[in-house]
Design a protein around this motif. Structure first.
Motif, short mmCIF file in Angstrom:
data_model
loop_
_atom_site.label_atom_id
_atom_site.label_comp_id
_atom_site.label_asym_id
_atom_site.label_seq_id
_atom_site.Cartn_x
_atom_site.Cartn_y
_atom_site.Cartn_z
N LEU A 1 0.63 -1.25 -0.11
CA LEU A 1 0.22 -0.30 0.13
C LEU A 1 0.97 1.33 -0.31
CD1 LEU A 1 -2.68 -0.62 2.24
CD2 LEU A 1 -3.01 -1.05 0.16
N GLN A 2 0.87 2.28 -0.81
CA GLN A 2 1.24 3.34 -0.75
C GLN A 2 0.98 4.33 -0.05
OE1 GLN A 2 0.97 5.28 -4.45
NE2 GLN A 2 1.89 7.32 -4.19
N LEU A 3 1.88 5.03 0.92
CA LEU A 3 1.33 5.63 1.92
C LEU A 3 1.55 7.43 2.27
CD1 LEU A 3 2.61 3.44 5.14
CD2 LEU A 3 0.56 3.92 4.09
N GLY A 4 2.76 7.77 0.91
CA GLY A 4 3.26 8.56 0.85
C GLY A 4 4.14 9.59 1.09
N TRP A 5 4.36 10.61 1.45
CA TRP A 5 5.65 11.72 1.77
C TRP A 5 6.13 10.83 2.99
CZ3 TRP A 5 8.34 14.96 -2.21
CH2 TRP A 5 8.01 14.61 -3.18
N ASP A 6 5.70 12.08 3.79
CA ASP A 6 5.72 12.43 4.97
C ASP A 6 5.09 11.52 6.26
OD1 ASP A 6 7.57 14.32 4.29
OD2 ASP A 6 6.05 16.02 4.17
N ASP B 1 5.40 8.56 9.57
CA ASP B 1 6.12 8.53 10.73
C ASP B 1 6.25 6.61 10.41
OD1 ASP B 1 6.62 6.83 13.07
OD2 ASP B 1 5.85 9.04 14.46
N LYS B 2 7.00 6.06 10.04
CA LYS B 2 7.19 5.06 10.13
C LYS B 2 6.73 4.24 10.66
CE LYS B 2 10.20 5.49 5.73
NZ LYS B 2 11.69 5.58 5.49
N ALA B 3 7.22 4.38 12.34
CA ALA B 3 7.46 3.41 13.18
C ALA B 3 5.92 3.24 13.41
CB ALA B 3 8.22 3.72 14.79
N GLU B 4 5.05 4.77 13.87
CA GLU B 4 3.45 4.67 13.60
C GLU B 4 2.66 3.98 13.04
OE1 GLU B 4 1.57 5.90 16.20
OE2 GLU B 4 3.12 6.05 17.93
N GLU B 5 3.31 3.63 11.92
CA GLU B 5 2.85 3.49 10.22
C GLU B 5 2.86 1.44 10.26
OE1 GLU B 5 0.34 4.51 8.93
OE2 GLU B 5 0.70 6.34 8.65
N LYS B 6 3.92 1.15 11.73
CA LYS B 6 3.84 -0.20 11.00
C LYS B 6 3.23 -1.12 12.34
CE LYS B 6 7.97 -1.61 10.95
NZ LYS B 6 9.54 -2.34 10.60
N LYS B 7 2.69 0.19 12.73
CA LYS B 7 2.39 -0.22 14.17
C LYS B 7 0.73 -1.41 13.91
CE LYS B 7 3.70 2.44 17.82
NZ LYS B 7 3.17 3.35 19.42
N PRO B 8 0.67 -1.96 14.40
CA PRO B 8 -0.81 -3.48 13.92
C PRO B 8 -1.53 -2.38 14.23
CG PRO B 8 0.94 -4.72 15.09
CD PRO B 8 1.53 -3.20 14.94
N GLU B 9 -2.27 -1.48 15.42
CA GLU B 9 -3.19 -0.69 15.50
C GLU B 9 -3.54 0.03 14.16
OE1 GLU B 9 -0.33 1.57 18.36
OE2 GLU B 9 -0.53 -1.04 17.45
N TRP C 1 3.48 -10.22 9.05
CA TRP C 1 5.40 -9.60 8.93
C TRP C 1 4.51 -8.58 8.76
CZ3 TRP C 1 8.33 -8.27 4.11
CH2 TRP C 1 9.77 -7.71 4.43
N VAL C 2 5.26 -7.37 8.86
CA VAL C 2 4.80 -5.81 8.23
C VAL C 2 6.44 -4.50 7.99
CG1 VAL C 2 4.09 -3.73 8.72
CG2 VAL C 2 2.38 -6.09 9.34
N SER C 3 6.80 -4.39 6.93
CA SER C 3 7.42 -3.63 6.93
C SER C 3 7.03 -1.94 5.63
CB SER C 3 8.52 -4.23 6.07
OG SER C 3 10.00 -3.56 5.96
N ILE C 4 8.07 -1.26 5.63
CA ILE C 4 8.51 0.07 4.88
C ILE C 4 8.72 0.11 4.44
CG2 ILE C 4 7.49 2.54 5.17
CD1 ILE C 4 5.38 2.26 6.98
N TYR C 5 9.19 0.19 3.20
CA TYR C 5 9.65 0.79 2.25
C TYR C 5 9.91 2.40 2.07
CZ TYR C 5 7.71 -0.86 -1.91
OH TYR C 5 6.43 -1.40 -2.36
N THR C 6 10.50 2.90 1.14
CA THR C 6 11.44 4.15 0.25
C THR C 6 12.21 3.36 -1.08
OG1 THR C 6 11.72 4.93 1.82
CG2 THR C 6 12.29 6.01 -0.16
N PHE C 7 11.76 3.83 -1.81
CA PHE C 7 12.25 3.88 -3.28
C PHE C 7 13.00 3.97 -3.24
CE2 PHE C 7 7.44 2.81 -6.15
CZ PHE C 7 7.50 2.49 -5.83
N GLN C 8 14.39 3.09 -3.84
CA GLN C 8 15.95 3.95 -4.39
C GLN C 8 16.02 2.70 -5.91
OE1 GLN C 8 18.67 3.70 -0.64
NE2 GLN C 8 16.54 3.45 0.31
N CYS C 9 17.06 3.73 -6.32
CA CYS C 9 16.67 3.50 -7.78
C CYS C 9 18.52 3.36 -7.52
CB CYS C 9 16.47 3.42 -8.88
SG CYS C 9 14.18 3.10 -8.99
N ARG C 10 19.14 2.87 -7.45
CA ARG C 10 21.08 3.25 -7.62
C ARG C 10 21.21 1.84 -7.80
NH1 ARG C 10 21.92 5.48 -1.77
NH2 ARG C 10 21.21 3.68 -1.19
#
Length: 537
Positions: free
Chosen positions: A253-258, A260-268, A288-297
């Motif tokens: 699921l795309q979440l956008g730019w700004d 709080d990664k720690a908050e967004e990973k919480k089950p609630e 399993w839950v994770s958050i990633y940022t696109f990197q093309c490098r």
């Protein structure tokens, strides 16, 4: 599921190297026991090259991580002894659907032609792939192959010398040192080896964040890749759904730019997003839950003297397109046969520079495709969004617009056009898909398939013509493989390798890429093409 993989697969054991007065020297050390590092080590061991794998962990990766393994990866894995295990356990898929807002706009088939041993993709959790590869290591060890995995051996220092590399390694029993003629760094996106050598990536980091959630559930969704642009349950963003084995589903699921990664990973916070997508009536559990940022490098160079980088340690791309792990397998497939020729004294180490040029070109192709996918999925301006949405609207009714839709150009094997290892094409009327530099497409032959018969060395494929069973040149044995198109009544073999021609010969590299091709057997041409393919011409 992950709970089955909590026990160490390669637990720490003290080794005699740790008690040596002077550092022991090895032929090859591989750092990283992920899929890419294990693939490299298995390929080396199968070639008779002694190899030691060092990893700071002692078990497979937590979470499914990479899940989409392409046909070419399965073909490479088949030569390593695990391709059919992956295909059997994995969820096969060739089909996909694209949605815009609340409607399907079109579907696609990634492998519309018959005559291939493996499907376009299988979805399989990375921990299963790693487990299969570790078991393959164990079977090779039992057969006397020179391969070893050392768990909880963390590399803390690297020093280059003229003819070797020195490593400092931390263990539960303290530090020790090793030397190696060649170091293959497969230690991931955060590569400590890369950092210790003062190297870095060049490329783009995108601002958008994506939530990855693996959930267990019983659902009636088909085994297809479903991608949504601006769906009602994630307005203004995107979403992706994939089926995995064991009732596990991957949701992005795309979440956008700004955020709080720690908050967004919480089950609630994760669970309400998933309920909005799946519906209140669908029971599911988070695995399993994770958050990633696109990197093309990528690194500017993959070879640094006697240290060679492969997989995520050398390059990173966004996950849309499944180009990460798949390109890593292609890295090792390109590298190991060249490294063997160097270690055997047949080729000069300058041959390894062709790994750099060929795989950097492949990385550039992957980065270009991933960057374009990212720009289409996440428009950076209002006019870009208007254009994107117009393309999606048109694609529902007009086929011409569908190639412009970019939800991730899915992984294909790279063609090494322009490589210095290629010879001129002496079959210009032959199919473009089997030109010099191209990977060999599979084809049915009797009760088997072509790629199964190519082996792991240089092969002279002779189609409807005579050629020698063996040819010796520059210290290399070329094995002849005579075939007739009558072996495949479907016509797929002839279509893929002859086209309008009635006969042909192909010189095929150990990584199953075409080095050269002719209308008939040309001994002088074959010898020259072999020398060129090993960097001697």
């Amino acid at each position: 599921m992950t709970k089955n993989f909590e026990a160490p697969l390669y637990p720490y054991e003290r080794h005699a190297d740790q008690d040596a007065i002077r550092p022991r020297r090895h032929k090859v050390l591989v750092v990283g026991a992920g899929p890419v590092g294990l693939a490299a080590a298995i390929d080396l061991a199968q070639s008779g090259i002694p190899v030691v794998v060092l990893d700071d962990n002692d078990k497979v990766s937590s979470g499914s991580r990479a899940i989409c393994f392409a046909k070419r990866t399965l073909e490479i894995a088949d030569r390593l002894g695990v391709g059919h295990l992956m295909a059997t356990k994995g969820v096969e898929w060739n089909l996909g659907k694209v949605f815009f807002r609340d409607r399907k706009v079109y579907d696609f088939n990634l492998l519309p032609e018959d005559g291939h041993q493996f499907p376009a993709f299988v979805n399989l959790q990375q921990y299963y792939v790693e487990s299969d590869l570790v078991n393959r290591v164990r079977s090779l060890q039992a057969a006397g192959a020179p391969i070893e995995i050392r768990g909880r051996n963390r590399v803390t220092g690297v020093a280059q010398h003229r003819d070797h590399v020195t490593l400092t390694i931390d263990t539960p029993d303290g530090a020790y040192s090793l030397e190696t003629e060649w170091l293959v760094a497969c230690d991931g996106a955060g590569s400590p080896i890369r950092s210790q050598l003062g190297l870095d990536f060049v490329g783009r980091v995108f601002e958008d964040n994506f939530l990855i959630a693996d959930v267990t559930m019983e659902a009636d969704f088909p085994t297809e890749r479903w991608f949504w642009f601006d769906p009602p349950f994630n307005q203004g963003q995107s979403a992706l759904l994939h089926k995995q084995p064991d009732g596990v589903w991957r949701i992005d699921l795309q979440l956008g730019w700004d955020i709080d990664k720690a908050e967004e990973k919480k089950p609630e916070n994760v669970i309400p997003r998933l309920r909005a997508m799946l519906g209140e009536e669908v029971p599911f559990a988070l695995e399993w839950v994770s958050i990633y940022t696109f990197q093309c490098r990528r690194m500017a160079r993959f070879r640094h003297d006697r240290v060679i980088f492969a997989g995520d340690s050398a390059h990173q791309v966004s996950p849309f397109g499944a180009r990460g792990a798949n390109s890593g397998f292609q890295d090792t497939d390109n590298l190991i046969w060249k490294l063997k020729l160097v270690l055997d004294g047949i080729a000069d180490d300058s041959l390894l520079d062709s790994y750099d040029t060929e795989r950097i070109a492949a990385a550039e192709e992957n980065i270009l495709n991933s960057s374009r996918s990212t720009d289409f999925i996440t428009p950076k301006s209002e006019i870009s969004r208007v254009f994107r949405n117009a393309v999606l609207d048109l694609s529902e009714h007009h086929a011409f617009a569908r190639p412009m839709v970019n939800s991730g150009r899915l992984s294909l094997p790279s063609v090494y056009d322009g490589s210095a290892l290629n010879s001129p094409d002496h079959l210009p009327t032959g199919p473009a898909r089997t030109r010099p530099g191209a990977p060999c497409p599979d084809a049915p032959l009797g009760d088997g398939f072509l790629l199964q018969r190519l082996g792991g060395g240089f092969t002279l494929l002779a189609i409807n013509c005579d050629a020698p069973a063996h040819l010796e040149e520059a210290g290399v044995t070329i094995s002849g493989l005579p075939l007739v198109t009558a072996d495949d009544p479907s016509g797929a073999f002839a279509a893929r390798y002859l086209g309008a021609a009635t006969a042909a010969t192909y010189l095929i590299r150990p990584d199953q890429h075409v080095a050269a091709r002719w209308h008939r057997f040309d001994e002088a041409g074959t010898r020259a093409a072999l020398r060129r393919a090993i960097g001697k011409e």
